[in-house]
Design a protein around this motif. Sequence first.
Motif, PDB file in Angstrom:
ATOM      1  N   GLY A 238      57.982 -34.838 -10.359  1.00  0.00           N
ATOM      2  CA  GLY A 238      56.884 -34.013 -10.636  1.00  0.00           C
ATOM      3  C   GLY A 238      56.433 -34.031 -11.881  1.00  0.00           C
ATOM      4  O   GLY A 238      55.310 -33.382 -12.277  1.00  0.00           O
ATOM      5  N   LYS A 239      57.387 -34.802 -12.989  1.00  0.00           N
ATOM      6  CA  LYS A 239      56.669 -34.906 -14.356  1.00  0.00           C
ATOM      7  C   LYS A 239      56.221 -36.225 -14.554  1.00  0.00           C
ATOM      8  O   LYS A 239      56.555 -37.389 -14.194  1.00  0.00           O
ATOM      9  CB  LYS A 239      57.905 -34.726 -14.996  1.00  0.00           C
ATOM     10  N   THR A 240      55.359 -36.393 -15.328  1.00  0.00           N
ATOM     11  CA  THR A 240      54.801 -37.448 -16.104  1.00  0.00           C
ATOM     12  C   THR A 240      55.802 -38.169 -17.042  1.00  0.00           C
ATOM     13  O   THR A 240      55.912 -37.525 -18.290  1.00  0.00           O
ATOM     14  CB  THR A 240      53.374 -37.463 -16.539  1.00  0.00           C
ATOM     15  N   VAL A 241      55.888 -39.323 -16.997  1.00  0.00           N
ATOM     16  CA  VAL A 241      56.862 -40.084 -18.077  1.00  0.00           C
ATOM     17  C   VAL A 241      56.325 -41.384 -18.485  1.00  0.00           C
ATOM     18  O   VAL A 241      55.653 -42.020 -17.534  1.00  0.00           O
ATOM     19  CB  VAL A 241      58.326 -40.379 -17.049  1.00  0.00           C
ATOM     20  N   THR A 242      56.223 -41.362 -19.819  1.00  0.00           N
ATOM     21  CA  THR A 242      55.672 -42.695 -20.287  1.00  0.00           C
ATOM     22  C   THR A 242      56.560 -43.847 -20.343  1.00  0.00           C
ATOM     23  O   THR A 242      57.653 -43.626 -21.111  1.00  0.00           O
ATOM     24  CB  THR A 242      54.902 -42.485 -21.630  1.00  0.00           C
ATOM     25  N   ARG A 243      56.339 -45.079 -20.104  1.00  0.00           N
ATOM     26  CA  ARG A 243      57.466 -46.151 -20.352  1.00  0.00           C
ATOM     27  C   ARG A 243      56.364 -47.355 -21.120  1.00  0.00           C
ATOM     28  O   ARG A 243      55.129 -47.333 -20.557  1.00  0.00           O
ATOM     29  CB  ARG A 243      57.886 -46.601 -19.115  1.00  0.00           C
ATOM     30  N   TYR A 244      56.770 -48.454 -21.455  1.00  0.00           N
ATOM     31  CA  TYR A 244      56.268 -49.565 -22.198  1.00  0.00           C
ATOM     32  C   TYR A 244      56.997 -50.821 -21.333  1.00  0.00           C
ATOM     33  O   TYR A 244      58.203 -50.872 -21.489  1.00  0.00           O
ATOM     34  CB  TYR A 244      56.581 -49.631 -23.564  1.00  0.00           C
ATOM     35  N   LEU A 245      56.098 -51.677 -20.605  1.00  0.00           N
ATOM     36  CA  LEU A 245      56.733 -52.826 -19.864  1.00  0.00           C
ATOM     37  C   LEU A 245      56.140 -53.924 -20.502  1.00  0.00           C
ATOM     38  O   LEU A 245      54.878 -54.204 -20.837  1.00  0.00           O
ATOM     39  CB  LEU A 245      56.424 -52.586 -18.563  1.00  0.00           C
ATOM     40  N   ASN A 246      56.961 -55.104 -20.795  1.00  0.00           N
ATOM     41  CA  ASN A 246      56.460 -56.413 -20.573  1.00  0.00           C
ATOM     42  C   ASN A 246      56.414 -57.005 -18.966  1.00  0.00           C
ATOM     43  O   ASN A 246      57.401 -56.429 -18.084  1.00  0.00           O
ATOM     44  CB  ASN A 246      57.264 -57.277 -21.384  1.00  0.00           C
ATOM     45  N   TYR A 247      55.353 -57.365 -18.518  1.00  0.00           N
ATOM     46  CA  TYR A 247      55.137 -57.685 -17.015  1.00  0.00           C
ATOM     47  C   TYR A 247      54.460 -58.987 -16.851  1.00  0.00           C
ATOM     48  O   TYR A 247      53.502 -59.559 -17.546  1.00  0.00           O
ATOM     49  CB  TYR A 247      54.690 -56.568 -16.141  1.00  0.00           C
ATOM     50  N   VAL A 248      54.662 -59.451 -15.676  1.00  0.00           N
ATOM     51  CA  VAL A 248      53.737 -60.739 -15.145  1.00  0.00           C
ATOM     52  C   VAL A 248      53.312 -60.363 -13.673  1.00  0.00           C
ATOM     53  O   VAL A 248      54.247 -60.085 -12.923  1.00  0.00           O
ATOM     54  CB  VAL A 248      54.735 -62.070 -15.382  1.00  0.00           C
TER      55      VAL A 248
END
Length: 238
Positions: free
Chosen positions: A157-167
Amino acid sequence: ELLQQVYTTGNTVRASERPMQLPRQKGTETVYLNFVYEPFREGDGSVSGIICVATDVSEQVLFRKKVEESEQNFRNLVEQAPVAMNVVMGPNYVMEIVNPSMLEILGKRREEILHKPAFESMPELRNQGFEALLQYVYKTGKRISANEHRMQFVRDGKTVTRYLNYVYEPLKGSNGKVQGLMAVALDVTEQVTARRKIEESSEELQLAIEVANLGTFRLDILRNQAAYSQRVMDWFGF
């Protein structure tokens, strides 16, 4: 037993891809057959024999088994990968495979998203532009990658910010058309957060130096070199 069953009951028996051991030139070989045992009836309706019709489908069965084995190996590869991976299939991006590392990033349990359209189980991703990204890969067959991409997930129920390297990699069928997508991701949130703290500290230090009208210099003892700020240069007339 099957022949006896047809002969005594008068009922037809059908079988698909039934394995049978048959003698061949190189010894006993397993073949797969589709067959029908049909009762042969006399004019009075009594069964006097059996009509057997069979088709050898070994080639198709063995090919399918190889495909299934290849698919299972691929699933095992994704499941056991040390980085986060998942596979979505079809234009609705149904989650077919997802490994534990990806579940950790998404903050979801496997049963919450597996075999479900991605944007139904994770609607928060749709408003962050990811639906457009997946559509681009699905329609063009071209890979998309990004580094330190900011993403927001809903966890408990909580918004979490993450940083990703993705393909995002297209998965093509034998006809060359895109059938699905494979995502490979690496969570770099800690690295990004640490770097930004260093950058903020550097900016704060530089601001303090400017406000206090301080001059700075740096000495490299090993290389016998020195570097000075412009203010120090001005003070000493260099």
